[in-house]
Structure formats: structure tokens, C-alpha cells
Scaffold this active site. Structure first.
Site, PDB file in Angstrom:
ATOM      1  N   ASP A 197      -0.662 -12.455   2.633  1.00 13.12           N
ATOM      2  CA  ASP A 197      -1.328 -11.421   3.429  1.00 13.12           C
ATOM      3  C   ASP A 197      -1.579 -12.026   4.809  1.00 13.12           C
ATOM      4  O   ASP A 197      -2.704 -12.375   5.167  1.00 13.12           O
ATOM      5  CB  ASP A 197      -2.638 -11.002   2.743  1.00 13.12           C
ATOM      6  CG  ASP A 197      -3.204  -9.735   3.346  1.00 13.12           C
ATOM      7  OD1 ASP A 197      -2.623  -9.247   4.341  1.00 13.12           O
ATOM      8  OD2 ASP A 197      -4.218  -9.228   2.848  1.00 13.12           O
TER       9      ASP A 197
ATOM     10  N   ASP B 293      -4.567 -13.922  -2.113  1.00 12.97           N
ATOM     11  CA  ASP B 293      -3.955 -13.555  -0.840  1.00 12.97           C
ATOM     12  C   ASP B 293      -3.928 -14.822   0.002  1.00 12.97           C
ATOM     13  O   ASP B 293      -4.961 -15.289   0.510  1.00 12.97           O
ATOM     14  CB  ASP B 293      -4.734 -12.421  -0.145  1.00 12.97           C
ATOM     15  CG  ASP B 293      -4.217 -11.047  -0.568  1.00 12.97           C
ATOM     16  OD1 ASP B 293      -3.417 -10.974  -1.519  1.00 12.97           O
ATOM     17  OD2 ASP B 293      -4.608 -10.041   0.071  1.00 12.97           O
TER      18      ASP B 293
ATOM     19  N   ASP C 108       2.348   2.028   3.361  1.00 14.25           N
ATOM     20  CA  ASP C 108       3.262   1.039   3.975  1.00 14.25           C
ATOM     21  C   ASP C 108       4.714   1.455   3.784  1.00 14.25           C
ATOM     22  O   ASP C 108       5.583   1.046   4.555  1.00 14.25           O
ATOM     23  CB  ASP C 108       3.161  -0.341   3.292  1.00 14.25           C
ATOM     24  CG  ASP C 108       1.785  -0.948   3.341  1.00 14.25           C
ATOM     25  OD1 ASP C 108       1.000  -0.560   4.226  1.00 14.25           O
ATOM     26  OD2 ASP C 108       1.506  -1.819   2.487  1.00 14.25           O
TER      27      ASP C 108
ATOM     28  N   HIS D 265       0.881  -1.173   0.000  1.00 13.08           N
ATOM     29  CA  HIS D 265       0.000   0.000   0.000  1.00 13.08           C
ATOM     30  C   HIS D 265       0.918   1.222   0.000  1.00 13.08           C
ATOM     31  O   HIS D 265       2.014   1.174   0.572  1.00 13.08           O
ATOM     32  CB  HIS D 265      -0.846   0.129   1.264  1.00 13.08           C
ATOM     33  CG  HIS D 265      -1.736  -1.027   1.589  1.00 13.08           C
ATOM     34  ND1 HIS D 265      -1.291  -2.169   2.182  1.00 13.08           N
ATOM     35  CD2 HIS D 265      -3.070  -1.185   1.444  1.00 13.08           C
ATOM     36  CE1 HIS D 265      -2.319  -2.990   2.378  1.00 13.08           C
ATOM     37  NE2 HIS D 265      -3.406  -2.422   1.934  1.00 13.08           N
TER      38      HIS D 265
ATOM     39  N   GLU E  43     -10.663  -7.316  -4.295  1.00 11.40           N
ATOM     40  CA  GLU E  43     -10.420  -8.335  -3.268  1.00 11.40           C
ATOM     41  C   GLU E  43     -11.662  -8.387  -2.383  1.00 11.40           C
ATOM     42  O   GLU E  43     -11.858  -7.518  -1.532  1.00 11.40           O
ATOM     43  CB  GLU E  43      -9.175  -7.951  -2.445  1.00 11.40           C
ATOM     44  CG  GLU E  43      -8.829  -8.975  -1.389  1.00 11.40           C
ATOM     45  CD  GLU E  43      -7.603  -8.584  -0.584  1.00 11.40           C
ATOM     46  OE1 GLU E  43      -6.634  -8.040  -1.168  1.00 11.40           O
ATOM     47  OE2 GLU E  43      -7.616  -8.812   0.634  1.00 11.40           O
TER      48      GLU E  43
ATOM     49  N   ASP F 268     -10.829 -11.483  10.651  1.00 15.07           N
ATOM     50  CA  ASP F 268      -9.758 -11.764   9.696  1.00 15.07           C
ATOM     51  C   ASP F 268      -8.464 -11.983  10.484  1.00 15.07           C
ATOM     52  O   ASP F 268      -7.734 -11.036  10.768  1.00 15.07           O
ATOM     53  CB  ASP F 268      -9.640 -10.514   8.803  1.00 15.07           C
ATOM     54  CG  ASP F 268      -8.976 -10.765   7.475  1.00 15.07           C
ATOM     55  OD1 ASP F 268      -8.800 -11.931   7.109  1.00 15.07           O
ATOM     56  OD2 ASP F 268      -8.659  -9.775   6.792  1.00 15.07           O
TER      57      ASP F 268
ATOM     58  N   GLU G 120      -8.797 -13.843  -1.189  1.00 18.80           N
ATOM     59  CA  GLU G 120      -8.094 -14.110   0.075  1.00 18.80           C
ATOM     60  C   GLU G 120      -8.820 -15.224   0.820  1.00 18.80           C
ATOM     61  O   GLU G 120     -10.036 -15.152   1.036  1.00 18.80           O
ATOM     62  CB  GLU G 120      -8.038 -12.833   0.915  1.00 18.80           C
ATOM     63  CG  GLU G 120      -7.383 -13.059   2.269  1.00 18.80           C
ATOM     64  CD  GLU G 120      -7.003 -11.774   2.981  1.00 18.80           C
ATOM     65  OE1 GLU G 120      -6.554 -10.827   2.312  1.00 18.80           O
ATOM     66  OE2 GLU G 120      -7.171 -11.728   4.212  1.00 18.80           O
TER      67      GLU G 120
END
Ligand code: XLS
Ligand code: NI
Ligand code: NI
Length: 438
Positions: A338, A296, A104, A101, A232, A307, A268
Site C-alpha cells: 500500500d 500493508d 479502483d 477497492h 485496518e 500517511d 499498515e
């Protein structure tokens, strides 16, 4: 630049009998499976946010892991130290891709112009490392959920100014993705959803998200981005109800708004299970719609409703994942971990052991999926199960050469029809166990 992960060697494949925690037991990058090298089946990626940023802070306590990498947090020196750490980490594990990102990779400033200046500086630094190591970018994205301004979402925000901030961040994140030669660009709808319909115009919000995505596609293509855009899906968290609930919902949304040619899914595992599906289900839904793009790679905990982003260790689930991926002809994207170490696993060594676990799990999944396919019993059973459509009235149905009237007349001739053949679920589950553990 000095070594950061001192005492951790380049991780080698030592085979299933090895007891060395810092060695691969199953991931053997050069091993050929179904005519292709393991590393080609499994383009692994490091997630910048979990691996280089997250220190284990949760609602009840602060960081346990020190991710300073020898620099003062919140500075550009720290941003560079993370780059150094990340590239050393990936090189030691033989990981060829990373995902990021915007926020990040730098400390976000109050003024977006300063944030963008920092992004320019750090992306030059990252690019030099990429050239030096051959490591590539799998996908980029913009974090449009952490800053308080995104409390009501980004594309779905009630505020046009916030919508513009989202647009600005996407524009810059696309610039960076193109600069890095990234294969994809992800939209994870962080806060694109709602808490209560008492204050929400759902249709307006969804139309606005589509407008933002359309502008992103137009801009991306105008600057030479040839890769895939990804949605996603995730059903909930942080919002009570997220709009991209699952693959089926996201695909319907893309088709409704004419975005399906530019987008695929980034599935994901933990999001699929939060939606009440198996990981395999959302992969299959994506694949049969020609939209299986990237993965992911993590896993959730069936006892917890959020999550948890654990490193995948469930070989059964990884096997079914790889069965879908192989059948779909591989991914255009890759396998992004991830995932984060559990909070008490706070050492540098744990970072490596977590990735070794994840990579070994998917290597096992690949080998077991190949064995299921080569064994052939499962595929043959499925084929045979639908044999009634191969000829006669069944073939006419499939060819679209019949009518409801004709079928009703045919049914009249049947008397009491035979039951459909046994589903043989238990036999098939036994076959899979035999292949996994026999
Ligand atoms: C969060 C998401 C996020 C995306 C990227 O649940 O998985 O990490 O992958 O924004
Ligand atoms: Ni997630
Ligand atoms: Ni994710």
C-alpha cells in the site's frame, strides 16, 4: 494485447553485488529461509489503487505520472488497460497477489446499478487474466470514503440512506472478492470517525459500524466466503479522530461487539507510526491476540504527520516486522504494498524500481529476522528476564494459586527487595546491529 511496459524485462534475482536497477539484490523467491521458500514467507501483493490509478495528484498540483496505459481515462477501455498493465506488471515482478477497492477497477457511475454492471464486466476480464497467469486475489474492499456522500463516514454516517449505500457497496465488493477467490476482505474505516463531538453521537456511530460489519459477515458467509475479515487500524486522516485508532482499540471494539471470531487485523506500518507506535508494536498486539492477519507493507516519514505511504526501505523496521511474523507462524494474508512512488518518480521504470525496493527490503528483513532467531541471544535474554516466575512465589502467581493476602505476607518477609535485573537494552541493540551489519 501488446506489451505496455516495453523495455522492462522480467525481473530476476542477481544478488547483492548487482548494480542493475531492474534486478532483485536480495529477494530470491526460491531461496529457503527457516525451512520455507522466501516466496512462501512473503506473499507479496500489488495495491491496485496506488500502482494503477494514482498519478501523483496532491493538494497543490495535478498528476505527474501518466497512468492512462494507452486508453482514455474514465472509460471501460481504460479500466481494461489497467487490468492489462497490472497483470503484466505483476508477472514481470513475480508478484502473486493483488488487492483492490471496487472503484479502483472501474470508473464509478452516478447510478449504482450501472456501477455494478461495470463491475460485472471488468471482473470477468480480471478473472480470465487470473486464470491465464495464476495470479490470485489477496483481499478486496469497498471504497466508502471518496464519494461525497461518505463525507460523514459509511457505517458511522448520520444518514440511513448513506448507510444503505455502504451496505450495497460492501455486498458487491464481497461478491467480487468471492468471485476472485480472495483470501480476505478489508474494512479500513476511511471516514469512520469524527471532527467534533459537538455534532457526534459516538456510541451510536460505533454501534452502527458494528451492525454493518455483522451484516457483512453474515452475507459473506452465506455466499461461501471462508476467508478473514480484517480491520485496518489508523488513528487519523482523513478524520481528525478515527475510531479504529490502533490494533488494541480495534481488537477491543471487535470483542465488545462479538465480531472477534471472524476478524483479524490488517496492520499498515505507516498507520502504526501515525498512532505513535512502532510498526512492530501493532504487529505484536495483533499477534498476542491471535489476530495478526495481513500487512500493508509501506513506511511513513517520522518528520511528517500524515500517511505518506512510501515504499519500505527501512531494513531495521522490516526486520522487526519479519521477526513478529515468523514468531507468529506466518500470515494468513500477505504483504500488500500500500505504497506509492514519490511524485517526482513518475515513470514506468519507477513503478518497477519501487516494488523492487520494497520486495528487497522485506527479503532482507526476513533473512535478518531469521538470523536474530537463529542467533538466539535476544530470545534467551527475554526468557531469562522473567525467570523469577518459573518457581516459588512467581510460579504460584502464574498458576493463579495465590491471593493478595499471601503475596502481602510474602512481601513482609523480603525486607528491601533486590532490584529487578538490568534491562540490558544497549547490549541487545548492539546484538541486533551486529547481526544486521556484521
Ligand atoms: C488508507 C488505507 C487504504 C486501505 C484500503 O490510508 O491504507 O489504502 O489500505 O482501503
Ligand atoms: Ni494508509
Ligand atoms: Ni492500507
Amino acid at each position: 494485447m501488446s506489451e505496455i511496459f516495453t523495455g522492462i524485462p522480467k525481473i530476476q534475482y542477481e544478488g547483492p553485488a548487482s548494480k542493475n536497477p531492474l534486478a532483485f539484490k536480495f529477494y530470491d523467491p526460491e531461496k529457503v529461509v527457516l525451512g520455507k521458500k522466501m516466496k512462501e514467507h512473503l506473499p507479496f501483493a500489488m495495491a491496485w489503487w496506488h500502482n494503477l490509478c494514482a498519478g501523483g495528484t496532491d493538494m497543490f498540483g495535478r498528476d505527474t505520472a501518466d497512468k492512462s496505459f494507452g486508453a482514455e481515462k474514465g472509460t471501460m477501455e481504460h479500466a481494461k488497460a489497467k487490468v492489462d498493465a497490472g497483470f503484466e506488471f505483476m508477472s514481470k515482478l513475480g508478484i502473486e497477489y493483488f488487492c483492490f477497492h471496487d472503484v479502483d477497477i472501474i470508473p464509478e457511475a452516478d447510478d449504482i446499478k450501472e456501477t455494478n454492471r461495470r463491475l460485472d464486466e471488468i471482473s470477468d476480464y480480471i478473472l480470465a487474466k487470473m486464470k491465464e497467469t495464476g495470479i490470485k486475489c489477496l483481499w478486496g474492499t469497498a471504497n466508502m470514503f471518496s464519494n461525497p456522500r461518505f463525507m460523514n463516514g459509511a457505517g458511522s454516517s448520520n444518514s440511513a440512506d448513506v448507510f444503505c449505500f455502504a451496505a450495497a457497496q460492501i455486498k458487491k465488493a464481497l461478491d467480487l472478492t468471492v468471485k476472485f477467490g480472495g483470501k480476505g476482505y478489508v474494512f479500513w474505516g476511511g471516514r469512520e470517525g469524527y471532527e467534533t463531538l459537538l455534532n457526534t453521537d459516538m456510541k451510536f456511530e460505533q454501534d452502527n459500524i458494528a451492525r454493518l460489519m455483522r451484516m457483512a459477515v453474515d452475507y459473506g458467509r452465506s455466499i461461501g466466503f471462508k476467508g478473514d475479515f480484517y480491520i485496518e487500524p489508523k488513528p487519523k486522516e482523513p478524520m481528525k479522530h478515527q475510531y479504529d485508532f490502533d490494533a488494541a482499540t480495534a481488537i477491543g471494539f471487535l470483542r465488545q461487539h462479538g465480531l472477534e471470531k471472524d476478524f483479524k487485523m490488517n496492520i499498515e506500518a505507516n498507520h502504526a507510526t501515525l498512532a505513535g507506535h512502532t510498526f512492530q508494536h501493532d504487529l505484536r498486539v495483533s499477534a498476542i491476540n491471535g489476530m495478526l492477519g495481513s500487512i500493508d507493507a509501506n513506511q511513513g516519514d517520522y518528520l511528517l504527520g500524515w500517511d505518506t505511504d512510501e515504499f519500505p526501505f527501512d531494513v531495521y523496521s522490516a526486520t522487526m516486522c519479519m521477526y513478529e511474523v515468523v514468531k507468529a507462524g506466518g500470515l494468513t494474508g500477505g504483504f500488500n504494498f500500500d505504497a506509492k512512488c514519490r511524485r517526482p518518480s513518475y515513470t514506468h521504470e519507477d513503478m518497477f524500481e519501487s516494488y523492487i525496493l520494497g520486495m528487497d527490503t522485506f527479503a532482507l528483513g526476513l533473512m535478518k529476522a531469521a538470523a536474530i532467531i537463529e542467533d538466539g541471544r535476544v530470545d534467551a535474554f527475554i526468557k531469562d528476564r522473567y525467570a523469577s516466575y518459573n518457581s516459588g512465589i512467581g510460579a504460584k502467581i502464574v498458576a493463579g494459586e495465590t491471593t493478595l493476602e499471601e503475596l502481602a505476607a510474602y512481601a513482609d518477609t523480603l525486607g528491601a527487595p533486590e532490584l529487578p535485573g538490568s534491562g540490558k537494552q544497549e547490549r541487545l541493540e548492539g546484538i541486533v546491529n551486529q547481526i544486521l551489519f556484521g
